[in-house]
Motif scaffolding. Structure first.
Motif, short mmCIF file in Angstrom:
data_model
loop_
_atom_site.label_atom_id
_atom_site.label_comp_id
_atom_site.label_asym_id
_atom_site.label_seq_id
_atom_site.Cartn_x
_atom_site.Cartn_y
_atom_site.Cartn_z
N UNK A 56 9.71 -5.55 4.80
CA UNK A 56 10.23 -4.23 5.17
C UNK A 56 9.45 -3.69 6.38
N UNK A 57 10.14 -2.91 7.21
CA UNK A 57 9.47 -2.31 8.37
C UNK A 57 8.21 -1.55 7.97
N UNK A 58 8.31 -0.88 6.82
CA UNK A 58 7.19 -0.01 6.40
C UNK A 58 6.04 -0.78 5.77
N UNK A 59 6.23 -2.08 5.56
CA UNK A 59 5.16 -2.87 4.95
C UNK A 59 4.12 -3.22 6.02
N UNK A 60 2.85 -2.91 5.74
CA UNK A 60 1.81 -3.04 6.75
C UNK A 60 1.12 -4.41 6.76
N UNK A 61 1.67 -5.38 6.03
CA UNK A 61 1.07 -6.71 5.99
C UNK A 61 1.04 -7.31 7.41
N UNK A 62 0.14 -8.27 7.64
CA UNK A 62 0.02 -8.89 8.97
C UNK A 62 1.36 -9.51 9.40
N UNK A 63 1.73 -9.34 10.69
CA UNK A 63 3.01 -9.87 11.18
C UNK A 63 3.19 -11.37 10.94
N UNK A 64 2.09 -12.13 10.95
CA UNK A 64 2.19 -13.58 10.69
C UNK A 64 2.73 -13.85 9.29
N UNK A 65 2.37 -12.98 8.34
CA UNK A 65 2.83 -13.14 6.96
C UNK A 65 4.35 -12.94 6.91
N UNK A 66 4.81 -11.86 7.55
CA UNK A 66 6.26 -11.59 7.58
C UNK A 66 7.00 -12.76 8.23
N UNK A 67 6.43 -13.23 9.35
CA UNK A 67 7.06 -14.34 10.07
C UNK A 67 7.22 -15.58 9.19
N UNK A 68 6.18 -15.87 8.41
CA UNK A 68 6.23 -17.05 7.55
C UNK A 68 7.31 -16.89 6.46
N UNK A 69 7.43 -15.68 5.91
CA UNK A 69 8.47 -15.44 4.89
C UNK A 69 9.85 -15.59 5.54
N UNK A 70 10.02 -14.98 6.72
CA UNK A 70 11.33 -15.01 7.38
C UNK A 70 11.74 -16.43 7.77
N UNK A 71 10.74 -17.27 8.05
CA UNK A 71 11.04 -18.64 8.49
C UNK A 71 11.16 -19.62 7.32
N UNK A 72 10.77 -19.16 6.11
CA UNK A 72 10.68 -20.09 4.98
C UNK A 72 12.05 -20.58 4.52
N UNK A 73 12.07 -21.83 4.03
CA UNK A 73 13.27 -22.41 3.43
C UNK A 73 13.09 -22.44 1.91
N UNK B 209 0.85 -1.18 0.00
CA UNK B 209 0.00 0.00 0.00
C UNK B 209 0.90 1.24 0.00
N UNK B 210 0.30 2.40 0.31
CA UNK B 210 1.05 3.67 0.27
C UNK B 210 2.28 3.65 1.18
N UNK B 211 2.19 2.92 2.29
CA UNK B 211 3.25 2.96 3.30
C UNK B 211 4.55 2.39 2.73
N UNK B 212 4.48 1.20 2.14
CA UNK B 212 5.67 0.59 1.55
C UNK B 212 6.08 1.37 0.28
N UNK B 213 5.10 1.70 -0.54
CA UNK B 213 5.42 2.38 -1.81
C UNK B 213 6.15 3.69 -1.58
N UNK B 214 5.67 4.51 -0.63
CA UNK B 214 6.31 5.80 -0.42
C UNK B 214 7.70 5.62 0.20
N UNK B 215 7.86 4.59 1.05
CA UNK B 215 9.18 4.34 1.66
C UNK B 215 10.20 3.95 0.59
N UNK B 216 9.79 3.10 -0.35
CA UNK B 216 10.71 2.67 -1.42
C UNK B 216 11.05 3.86 -2.31
N UNK B 217 10.05 4.65 -2.66
CA UNK B 217 10.32 5.82 -3.52
C UNK B 217 11.22 6.82 -2.81
N UNK B 218 10.98 7.04 -1.52
CA UNK B 218 11.83 7.96 -0.77
C UNK B 218 13.28 7.47 -0.69
#
Lengths: 314, 71
Positions: free
Chosen positions: A197-214, A25-34
Motif C-alpha cells: 500500500x502507498x501508506x506502508x512505510x516499508x523499504x521500497x526494495x521490499x515492495x518491489x520484491x513482493x510486486x515481482x514475486x511469482x 506501523x501507524x501509517x498503514x494502520x491509520x490508513x486502513x482504519x480510515x
C-alpha cells in the motif's frame, strides 16, 4: 458488504489488515482504519516505548478503531500487555503463542481480544477464556505459520467454536475473500497485499520484491525450531535452509542466523541478507495502491464473486 | 494422579501400552504446544478444574504437580 464482525469491532467493512512486524506501523494502520477496515499496528519484538509512540501516532491520524498485534514470543510481551490496558487500545490481536496469561486482564479492561489460532483446540481454548473472535490463519500466509492450510483450517474452526471466525492466509483479492465467506468466515485478514500500500512505510526494495514475486517464490524455513516462517526465496532463505538441513547445526546456531534478518529486509531493504516475509499470494499482488483502493477492490471483487456463485446452482 | 494422566495420554496417543513416567517429556511423546492445549482441555473436563496452560510444562511430572496444586 457487511458482516457480524463489523458491529463487533466497530468497523464498516469486514477486512482486517494483518499485523506485520517492522512493517505495519501507524501509517498503514491509520490508513486502513480510515478506509473502514481494521488497521493493525504490529508490536513485534519492539519495546513498549515504541508501541506507545505508535499507538499515539495512530490516534493522531484516525478516530476509528484499530488493533495492536502482540507477538507473544516477544521478550517485551508482559510490559506491552500492560501498556495496551493503560492506553485502552480498542482491539488486541495475538500471534505466535498462547495468549491465556493476558486474556482476562485485557477483557476486564474492555479490550476486544482476537487471537490468531492455528488449530481447533486453541480456538476452543480461547473461546472458553472469552475471546471476542478468532483469526484462523492457514500456512499460506507470510511470517510465522501453522501446519494447516486456510482451506482445511477455516471450516474446522467454524465448526469448533460459536464466536465469529476471520479467515487469514492466502487471501489477496475478492475471490479469496468470497471463498473465505463460503468456508464460514465472517471476515478476512489480509497482510501481503497491504504491504505494498502507498501508506506502508516499508523499504521500497521490499515492495518491489513482493510486486515481482511469482507463485513459487516463497519458501518456509525454521520447522526444526518449532516456529516456521514463510518468506521470499533469496540468499538469506537459501542459507537458512542449508543450515537447517545440516545435521551438525544446533538450534542456537539456527536461531542466531535469523536474528535481525526481518529488520534488514523491512528497514534496510537488504536483498541478500534480509528475510522478506511474504504470503504465497505475493504472485497475485501486482501494483501499489492506497489502502482505500485495496479495500474497495477486495469488496467489489468479493461481491462480484458471491453474486456470480449462484450460477452454479441449478 | 500420575496414573490418571498416563491413561489420558495413552488414550490421546492411541497407544495403551506406552511407557510413561513422571520424567517423560512431552517432546519424547511427540506432543507439541498445540497437542498440550488439547490435552489440558481434556484434563480440565476430567477433573472439573481450570488449568492455565504454562509454557514451562516440560515433563509429565510438571503436569502432575500443576494439577495436584489445583485440586
Amino acid at each position: 458488504m457487511t458482516s457480524p464482525i463489523c458491529d463487533l469491532l466497530g468497523i464498516s467493512v469486514p477486512v482486517l489488515q494483518g499485523g506485520m512486524a517492522w512493517i505495519s506501523d501507524w501509517s498503514l494502520a491509520s490508513a486502513v482504519s480510515n478506509a473502514g477496515g481494521l488497521g493493525t499496528v504490529a508490536a513485534g519484538n519492539a519495546p513498549a516505548d515504541y508501541v506507545r509512540d505508535q499507538i499515539q501516532k495512530t490516534r493522531e491520524h484516525t478516530n476509528k478503531p484499530f488493533a495492536v498485534n502482540v507477538m507473544l514470543m516477544s521478550p517485551f510481551a508482559e510490559e506491552i500487555a500492560e501498556l495496551l490496558i493503560a492506553e485502552r487500545v480498542p482491539v488486541v490481536v495475538t500471534g505466535a503463542g498462547n495468549p491465556e496469561r493476558f486474556m482476562r486482564r485485557w477483557l476486564d479492561a474492555g479490550i476486544k481480544v482476537v487471537p490468531v489460532v492455528p488449530s481447533t483446540g486453541v480456538a476452543r481454548r480461547v473461546e472458553k477464556l472469552g475471546a471476542t473472535a478468532v483469526i484462523a490463519e492457514g500456512g499460506e500466509s507470510g511470517g510465522h505459520i501453522g501446519e494447516l492450510t486456510t482451506m482445511a483450517l477455516v471450516p474446522q474452526v467454524c465448526d469448533a467454536v460459536s464466536i465469529p471466525v476471520i479467515a487469514a492466509g492466502g487471501i489477496a483479492d475478492g475471490r479469496g475473500f468470497a471463498a473465505a465467506l463460503m468456508l464460514g468466515a465472517v471476515g478476512v485478514q489480509v497482510g501481503t497485499r497491504f504491504l505494498v500500500a502507498n501508506e506502508c512505510t516499508v523499504h521500497p526494495n521490499y515492495k518491489q520484491r513482493i510486486l515481482a514475486a511469482k507463485d513459487i517464490d516463497t519458501v518456509s524455513t525454521g520447522r526444526r525450531l518449532g516456529h516456521p516462517v514463510r518468506s521470499l526465496k533469496n540468499a538469506f532463505s537459501r542459507g537458512f535452509a542449508a543450515l537447517e538441513y545440516e545435521p551438525n547445526t544446533t538450534l542456537e546456531q539456527l536461531e542466531e542466523y535469523g536474528v535481525g534478518a526481518l529488520r534488514l529486509a523491512a528497514v534496510e531493504g537488504d536483498r541478500e541478507r534480509g528475510c522478506f516475509m511474504s504470503g504465497q499470494v505475493a504472485g497475485l499482488v501486482k501494483r501499489e495502491q492506497s489502502a482505500a483502493e485495496i479495500i474497495a477492490d477486495l469488496i467489489s471483487g468479493a461481491e462480484a464473486a458471491l453474486k456470480g456463485a449462484s450460477s452454479w446452482v441449478k | 494422579m500420575l496414573e490418571k494422566i498416563q491413561n489420558v495420554l495413552r488414550t490421546h496417543l492411541d497407544n495403551e501400552t506406552l511407557e510413561i513416567t513422571a520424567a517423560t517429556t512431552f517432546e519424547e511423546l511427540d506432543l507439541d504446544s498445540l497437542d498440550l492445549v488439547e490435552l489440558v482441555m481434556s484434563l480440565e473436563d476430567e477433573f472439573g478444574i481450570g488449568i492455565e496452560v504454562e509454557e514451562t510444562l516440560v515433563t509429565v511430572g510438571d503436569l502432575v504437580r500443576l494439577i495436584e496444586g489445583l485440586l
